[in-house]
Design a protein around this motif. Structure first.
Motif, PDB file in Angstrom:
ATOM      1  N   PRO A  26       0.817  -1.212   0.000  1.00 46.26           N
ATOM      2  CA  PRO A  26       0.000   0.000   0.000  1.00 46.26           C
ATOM      3  C   PRO A  26       0.854   1.267   0.000  1.00 46.26           C
ATOM      4  CG  PRO A  26       0.053  -0.964   2.187  1.00 46.26           C
ATOM      5  CD  PRO A  26       0.759  -1.925   1.283  1.00 46.26           C
ATOM      6  N   HIS A  27       0.221   2.390  -0.267  1.00 46.17           N
ATOM      7  CA  HIS A  27       0.859   3.711  -0.292  1.00 46.17           C
ATOM      8  C   HIS A  27       1.910   3.828  -1.398  1.00 46.17           C
ATOM      9  CE1 HIS A  27      -1.236   3.829   3.453  1.00 46.17           C
ATOM     10  NE2 HIS A  27      -0.372   3.046   4.087  1.00 46.17           N
ATOM     11  N   THR A  28       1.720   3.053  -2.462  1.00 46.35           N
ATOM     12  CA  THR A  28       2.653   3.107  -3.583  1.00 46.35           C
ATOM     13  C   THR A  28       2.200   4.169  -4.580  1.00 46.35           C
ATOM     14  OG1 THR A  28       3.212   0.755  -3.379  1.00 46.35           O
ATOM     15  CG2 THR A  28       3.654   1.817  -5.506  1.00 46.35           C
ATOM     16  N   ILE A  29       3.023   5.187  -4.784  1.00 51.22           N
ATOM     17  CA  ILE A  29       2.705   6.238  -5.753  1.00 51.22           C
ATOM     18  C   ILE A  29       3.048   5.735  -7.145  1.00 51.22           C
ATOM     19  CG2 ILE A  29       3.288   8.558  -6.553  1.00 51.22           C
ATOM     20  CD1 ILE A  29       3.777   9.334  -3.639  1.00 51.22           C
ATOM     21  N   ILE A  30       2.057   5.727  -8.027  1.00 53.06           N
ATOM     22  CA  ILE A  30       2.297   5.232  -9.386  1.00 53.06           C
ATOM     23  C   ILE A  30       2.327   6.368 -10.412  1.00 53.06           C
ATOM     24  CG2 ILE A  30       1.396   2.935  -8.939  1.00 53.06           C
ATOM     25  CD1 ILE A  30      -1.245   3.747 -10.193  1.00 53.06           C
ATOM     26  N   ALA A  31       1.986   7.580 -10.004  1.00 55.73           N
ATOM     27  CA  ALA A  31       2.117   8.747 -10.880  1.00 55.73           C
ATOM     28  C   ALA A  31       2.034   9.996 -10.018  1.00 55.73           C
ATOM     29  CB  ALA A  31       1.025   8.779 -11.941  1.00 55.73           C
ATOM     30  N   SER A  32       2.784  11.031 -10.389  1.00 56.93           N
ATOM     31  CA  SER A  32       2.739  12.270  -9.619  1.00 56.93           C
ATOM     32  C   SER A  32       3.135  13.444 -10.495  1.00 56.93           C
ATOM     33  CB  SER A  32       3.675  12.189  -8.406  1.00 56.93           C
ATOM     34  OG  SER A  32       5.032  12.145  -8.826  1.00 56.93           O
ATOM     35  N   ILE A  33       2.653  14.615 -10.131  1.00 60.90           N
ATOM     36  CA  ILE A  33       3.056  15.861 -10.778  1.00 60.90           C
ATOM     37  C   ILE A  33       3.375  16.871  -9.692  1.00 60.90           C
ATOM     38  CG2 ILE A  33       1.764  15.520 -12.901  1.00 60.90           C
ATOM     39  CD1 ILE A  33      -0.426  17.313 -11.763  1.00 60.90           C
ATOM     40  N   GLY A  34       4.184  17.849 -10.015  1.00 61.50           N
ATOM     41  CA  GLY A  34       4.599  18.847  -9.039  1.00 61.50           C
ATOM     42  C   GLY A  34       6.024  18.600  -8.588  1.00 61.50           C
ATOM     43  N   GLU A  35       6.670  19.646  -8.085  1.00 62.03           N
ATOM     44  CA  GLU A  35       8.064  19.567  -7.673  1.00 62.03           C
ATOM     45  C   GLU A  35       8.183  18.954  -6.277  1.00 62.03           C
ATOM     46  OE1 GLU A  35      10.592  20.315  -9.580  1.00 62.03           O
ATOM     47  OE2 GLU A  35       9.283  20.943 -11.224  1.00 62.03           O
ATOM     48  N   GLN A  36       9.281  18.246  -6.051  1.00 61.96           N
ATOM     49  CA  GLN A  36       9.573  17.722  -4.729  1.00 61.96           C
ATOM     50  C   GLN A  36       9.699  18.891  -3.752  1.00 61.96           C
ATOM     51  OE1 GLN A  36       9.788  14.620  -3.667  1.00 61.96           O
ATOM     52  NE2 GLN A  36       9.565  13.592  -5.638  1.00 61.96           N
TER      53      GLN A  36
END
Length: 409
Positions: free
Chosen positions: A315-325
């Motif tokens: 669980p809690h696996t990010i499979i896509a993201s946008i935006g800067e760290q």
């Protein structure tokens, strides 16, 4: 995508230095929408009677009467801002409330044709459509954007016009949009241009296009295209920012008065970036999420990449993201329902859309979550009461070159 301000009917004055509510740009748009509708009906009636006929038939159906459209269309007169006391009390007068939602604040059983309001001469009606020969009058009180119909105002109009519940109904701007569209294949090019330009105007300024929805025991899941939600609420932005289309994922509970429901929305460029990142992360991890969402009609196969990723990655696996760290990001991740009900015999993976602030807890109220059945129902019209994406919309939505304009088709 064509700019909303290029539309023929978009002609608001913008913010005024005066604070009077009547000069608020939202009020100006409300007045313009009604005037524009009447202009379209009047101009097309001289060439194509069917446009006005379709709208009147829709109103007729809403009221439950069969006599409104008896007269010939070319006998109708269309006016706006008519004094209430000039309309008079007629046996075939109909009162119609028009708003974004179409909700009825009064109820037909509450309509009373009793005592008329004081100062009738100062009250002006948004729209009056009359046929003097037949003695038919259709009075429309309209509200635009986020304003609701006022029960006291409707009641006072009903009393002044002698209207009871049998000659009263409420309709939505979406109804108008659909009724106008029903005549588009049978009219001259000039009328077709006016009708389609006004329908596009409604898309820009008032309609929320519900691409799909699915019901569950706790409420309704929705995927919408929403145009220009913020600029109309904040008048200071109306000149500074072009209206935008945003894609909205939302979970609406059964009682929306208690909780508006979590939602996350994406501009076109944000959604394109998220889908591209989902494609690339799927290739790295060995799961073809996009192809399954786009092309697979089998329920189990549709959800298999998510289920496999959950079993392999947890669980809690990010499979896509946008935006800067280090800043606010929007992410698509795989979770489970273990926190929701500890009595579950089988823990189910969930797909979560979330606005995420690095270094802090996730922003509350911004986390719509879908299990496999729910997300499948949003993608396919799997149940009679659900409204799924069309094949064209589904393939466009999960394409790395997605255009929101394609989702309206």
């Amino acid at each position: 995508m064509r700019k909303p301000l290029d539309n023929l009917f978009t002609f608001y004055r913008g913010p005024s230095h005066r604070d009077d509510e009547q000069y608020h740009p939202g009020k100006q748009l409300e007045d313009n929408a009604t005037k524009s509708l009447l202009n379209v009906l009047e101009e097309t009636a001289t060439r194509d009677e069917i446009v006005l006929e379709q709208v009147l038939k829709g109103i007729e159906h809403s009221v439950g009467k069969t006599s409104i459209t008896d007269p010939e269309s070319n006998g109708w007169e269309i006016n706006t801002q008519e004094p209430l006391n000039a309309v008079g009390n007629k046996e075939r007068t109909y009162l119609i409330g028009l708003s974004k939602s179409g909700d009825d604040p009064l109820g037909v059983e509450s309509i009373d044709d009793g005592t008329p309001p004081v100062n009738e001469s100062r009250r002006r009606l948004d729209a009056v459509i009359t046929h003097d020969t037949a003695g038919v009058t259709v009075v429309i009180e309209s509200k635009f954007n986020f304003n609701d119909l006022n029960s006291e105002q409707l009641q006072s109009y009903a009393a002044a016009l002698g209207v009871n519940g049998s000659r009263y109904a409420t309709i939505s701007w979406r109804d108008i949009y659909q009724w106008l569209g029903e005549s588009s294949n049978e009219i001259t090019p000039t009328s077709e241009y006016l009708v389609e330009e006004f329908r596009t105007y409604l898309e820009y300024w008032v309609l929320e296009f519900e691409l799909s929805s699915s019901r569950w025991t706790g409420g309704t899941n929705q995927v919408k295209l929403v145009r220009n939600e913020r600029p109309l609420r904040e008048s200071s932005e109306i000149d500074a920012k072009e209206p935008e289309v945003v894609l909205q994922f939302r979970t609406l509970p059964s009682d929306p008065d208690k909780n508006r429901g979590p939602r996350v929305q994406f501009t076109e460029s944000e959604w394109q970036a998220l889908i591209q990142d989902l494609k690339e992360s799927g290739e790295r991890m060995g799961y073809d999420f996009l192809n399954a969402f786009r092309e697979t009609s089998d329920r189990d196969t549709f959800w298999k990449p998510v289920k496999d990723a959950y079993e392999d990655e947890g669980p809690h696996t990010i499979i896509a993201s946008i935006g800067e760290q280090g800043s606010v990001r929007k992410v698509l991740r795989i979770d489970d329902d273990s926190d929701e009900d500890s009595s579950n015999d089988e823990i189910k993976p969930l797909l979560t859309f979330q606005t995420w602030s690095e270094g802090n807890s996730a922003l509350r109220g911004s986390r719509p979550m879908f299990d496999g059945d729910e997300f499948y129902s949003l993608s396919y019209n799997s149940q009679k009461e659900d409204s799924g994406l069309t094949d064209h919309q589904r393939r466009a939505l999960f394409s790395s070159e997605v255009s929101f304009e394609e989702l309206f088709r």
